[in-house]
Design a protein around this motif. Structure first.
Motif, mmCIF file in Angstrom:
data_model
loop_
_atom_site.group_PDB
_atom_site.id
_atom_site.type_symbol
_atom_site.label_atom_id
_atom_site.label_comp_id
_atom_site.label_asym_id
_atom_site.label_seq_id
_atom_site.Cartn_x
_atom_site.Cartn_y
_atom_site.Cartn_z
ATOM 1 N N GLU A 185 0.859 -1.174 0.000
ATOM 2 C CA GLU A 185 0.000 0.000 0.000
ATOM 3 C C GLU A 185 0.894 1.222 0.000
ATOM 4 N N ARG A 200 -4.090 6.976 -2.180
ATOM 5 C CA ARG A 200 -3.608 5.721 -1.645
ATOM 6 C C ARG A 200 -3.827 4.657 -2.718
ATOM 7 N N VAL A 201 -2.745 3.988 -3.145
ATOM 8 C CA VAL A 201 -2.931 2.957 -4.166
ATOM 9 C C VAL A 201 -2.421 1.634 -3.627
ATOM 10 N N PHE A 202 -2.990 0.580 -4.157
ATOM 11 C CA PHE A 202 -2.596 -0.754 -3.727
ATOM 12 C C PHE A 202 -1.928 -1.466 -4.894
ATOM 13 N N VAL A 203 -0.702 -1.900 -4.687
ATOM 14 C CA VAL A 203 0.005 -2.643 -5.727
ATOM 15 C C VAL A 203 -0.244 -4.125 -5.462
ATOM 16 N N HIS A 204 -1.059 -4.705 -6.309
ATOM 17 C CA HIS A 204 -1.477 -6.083 -6.067
ATOM 18 C C HIS A 204 -0.400 -7.048 -6.579
ATOM 19 N N ASP A 235 1.099 -3.066 -15.355
ATOM 20 C CA ASP A 235 1.191 -2.244 -14.172
ATOM 21 C C ASP A 235 0.360 -2.922 -13.074
ATOM 22 N N ILE A 246 -0.583 -1.774 -10.263
ATOM 23 C CA ILE A 246 -1.542 -0.893 -9.593
ATOM 24 C C ILE A 246 -2.881 -0.990 -10.311
ATOM 25 N N ASN A 247 -2.790 -1.145 -11.603
ATOM 26 C CA ASN A 247 -3.971 -1.151 -12.443
ATOM 27 C C ASN A 247 -3.921 -2.339 -13.394
#
Lengths: 332, 327
Positions: free
Chosen positions: A16, A23-27, A286, A288-289
């Motif tokens: 996170e 706030r972004v979540f890098v999965h 990516d 994040i997305n």
């Protein structure tokens, strides 16, 4: 049926981070399931940024923010036969009970993890002290000499400072350090990327020999497929946070199923081969997305409509081989 | 003049200090000679382990390290004595690319700014349209375009893209020689092939000469035309790559070739055992053949005298074995 000593179920997690105020979540690890058998080498392969190292950190229990585990479980059977859920333990408990004793971690860039101000033997003594093992100095030195000679290091190394050793030697010292308590699981994260071919062979053979003698299991993380070919019993191929294929190394190299694995195997250059090879076009996604549906679909040559919208399900071909691709679900 | 279209490296020796004050010296490079014909496009591989002096040699060719003995002649000019406009000319003729693309670019600087700097400062082009045209052209050669690159910072690219960008930057000056120091060792397998294919294109389409430094002998064979194997500062074997791979003449070359791991699990048990390298410095200080310490064929003469170059069937080798251990 081989016994499992570690099983990972539907593991989900990532980092996170803040981008500006957002706030972004890098999965980085998405729905990963596999188990580690007793006395085997499991390789984890994939490009950089596909979540290999994150997976290793999670298994090791080093879950320190910004790393978060969102779901799933990691359970380990200890030497005493107890089953522990690593992601439910606090970091202190993990440190005392798991690290070094059950699982050892050989970090990436391991030649730079030694304290530059301490002699090699003092680095070992620190570890003994932390785990409450009392040994007098001569005994420790004796023990160290034995460990280091099995790894092919001259005995005068124990009095040296890290900078006096070459990269390959430091790496062997770190490996010796991680093996002192005879752990049952070794996590090696890119153990040989920074060294040249001859040192690489030496380090890998030493690890292999040690593992076979001690009947431990090794999780080997590397992007180098020739390392996997040399070491592994089974390989898990990761792409953008998913394990897309898992199987015995002979099967993976002979008959890759997932389109990504196929591209990966085809791009390998063999010694004494000049035929033109094609790399894989496009860029890794990516995290994040990530793209919807199958995360590989923008680069996949066999892409179908379903791949663009729905995540593929895991198809088991037999007990120890699965692939995560729509190409294999319809026919079975 | 025959010097006109040659890059000549004439018995270059470079000393580095060691010990507490660095007053004692060892030879990081020991009388290395090499000739490259600038008229014939080729990819010359420089292979060896860490500490074999391959990067030092590359830096000497680049002109940023000055050798103690020997000189490097480029079209007849000693490159370490160039000044003013000839020095700028040499910068245009020889361009480097480096191992780690993330470290080659300043993270706080936009990537395209390097291109503008190179075009205006080194090439001396002032016309705006032509600058844009030149940059776009070289980026297109590596499969990118100016629109995709402009305004972006290094972290917005993947390692493979950044390596392409650094090749494109090197191409701006239309160099004769590209010095590539381990350009693919930091990249993943699927991206690696892309970069190697670009190197091949450079040779075939732009008639360039590429000096490819690597320790990875499988990629070396994929792109290379000839190979020079280095060990602890000496050049031990030099010849056409297919000949050297088929039948390595120097014991070190065959050891190096044997330790290459193949991506094939069925070969796993067929690798011969390797002897780990011992203390580097000791080997640098051996008066004779530096490999004597690890060589299974070493005899007394190997420890005391450096063997001369011998031509064995079109391959240059430095080993007493081929001379029956006597001069």
């Amino acid at each position: 049926m081989p016994k499992n000593i570690l099983s990972v179920e539907n593991l989900n997690g990532g980092y996170e981070v803040f981008v500006g105020r957002r706030r972004v979540f890098v999965h980085a690890v998405d729905d990963v399931t596999f188990s580690l058998h007793n006395n085997e080498v499991l390789g984890v392969a994939g490009e950089s940024g596909c979540g290999k190292s994150t997976l290793a950190k999670m298994i090791y229990g080093a879950i320190i923010p910004p790393l978060l585990v969102k779901g799933g479980s990691i359970s380990i059977t200890t030497k005493g036969g107890e089953v522990l859920n690593i992601n439910k333990l606090s970091i202190d408990e993990v440190r005392r009970k798991i690290w070094w004793i059950e699982i050892s971690y050989i970090p990436q860039n391991s030649m730079n993890v030694l304290n530059p101000l301490k002699r090699i033997k003092d680095q070992f003594i620190d570890v003994f002290r932390y785990h409450g093992i009392k040994m007098d100095k001569t005994e420790t030195v004796e023990h160290l000499r034995d460990t280091l000679t099995t790894l092919g290091l001259p005995p005068e190394v124990i009095n040296a400072y890290p900078h006096q050793l070459s990269g390959g030697m430091r790496q062997r010292v770190v490996i010796a350090l991680s093996l002192v308590f005879n752990p049952r699981i070794i996590l090696a994260d890119e153990p040989t990327t920074a060294v040249d071919v001859v040192t690489q062979r030496t380090i890998l053979s030493l690890l292999k020999e040690w593992r076979e003698n001690n009947k431990s299991s090794l999780v080997l993380i590397s992007h180098d497929m020739s390392v996997h070919a040399y070491m592994d019993d089974r390989i898990a191929i990761m792409y953008a946070g998913n394990v897309v294929e898992l199987g015995s190394s002979l099967d993976i190299f002979k008959e890759p199923l997932h389109p990504y694995t196929r591209a990966l195997i085809e791009s390998l250059i063999r010694k004494g081969d000049k035929s033109i090879r094609k790399g894989l076009a496009g860029q890794p996604p990516d995290l994040i997305n990530p793209p919807p549906g199958c995360r590989f679909h923008p680069r996949c040559p066999y892409v179908m409509n379903i791949c663009r919208s729905e995540e593929p399900v895991t198809t088991f071909l037999d007990n120890d081989r699965y692939v995560r691709c729509w190409l294999y679900t319809s026919s079975r | 003049m025959e010097n006109e279209n040659m890059l000549k490296i004439e018995s270059v020796t470079k000393l580095y200090g060691y010990g507490i004050l660095g007053l004692k010296k060892f030879k990081a490079l020991d009388s290395v000679s090499m000739n490259v014909n600038l008229e014939r496009p080729k990819i010359a591989v420089l292979a060896g382990e860490t500490g074999s002096g391959k990067t030092t040699l590359l830096r000497i060719i680049m002109g940023i390290v000055k050798p103690e003995i020997g000189r490097v002649l480029y079209r007849g000019y000693d490159i370490h004595k160039l000044k003013g406009s000839t020095a700028r000319w040499y910068r245009k003729e020889v361009q480097p690319i480096f191992q780690d693309p993330y470290e080659a670019f300043n993270p706080l600087r936009r990537v395209d700014s390097y291109f503008y700097d190179t075009v205006t400062n080194i090439c001396g082009i002032k016309d705006k349209d032509e600058i844009m045209y030149r940059i776009d052209e070289s980026l297109r050669f590596v499969g990118l375009s100016l629109d995709r690159v402009s305004g972006k910072y290094p972290h917005e690219f993947s390692g493979g893209e950044l390596q392409r960008i650094s090749i494109a930057r090197a191409l701006l000056t239309t160099p004769r020689i590209l010095l590539a120091d381990e350009p693919v060792s930091m990249l993943d397998a699927t991206l690696r092939v892309g970069i190697l294919n670009i190197l091949k294109d450079l040779k075939e389409k732009l008639n360039m000469i590429i000096i490819y430094v690597t320790h990875d002998l499988s990629t070396a064979y994929y792109v290379g035309d000839d190979i020079s194997v280095m060990y602890r500062g000496t050049l031990v074997e030099h010849g056409p790559i297919s000949k050297v791979y088929q039948e390595p003449r120097h014991p070190y070359t065959s050891a190096l070739l044997n330790s290459v791991l193949e991506p094939d699990p069925s070969l796993r048990d067929k690798y011969p055992a390797v002897k780990p390298s011992s203390l580097e410095l000791k080997e640098f200080l051996i008066a004779g053949c530096r490999y004597a310490n690890r060589c299974p064929y070493a005899k007394e003469i190997c420890w005391t005298t450096l063997p001369p170059y011998i031509d064995v069937d079109g391959v240059n080798v430095r080993c007493w074995k081929h001379l029956d251990y006597k001069l």
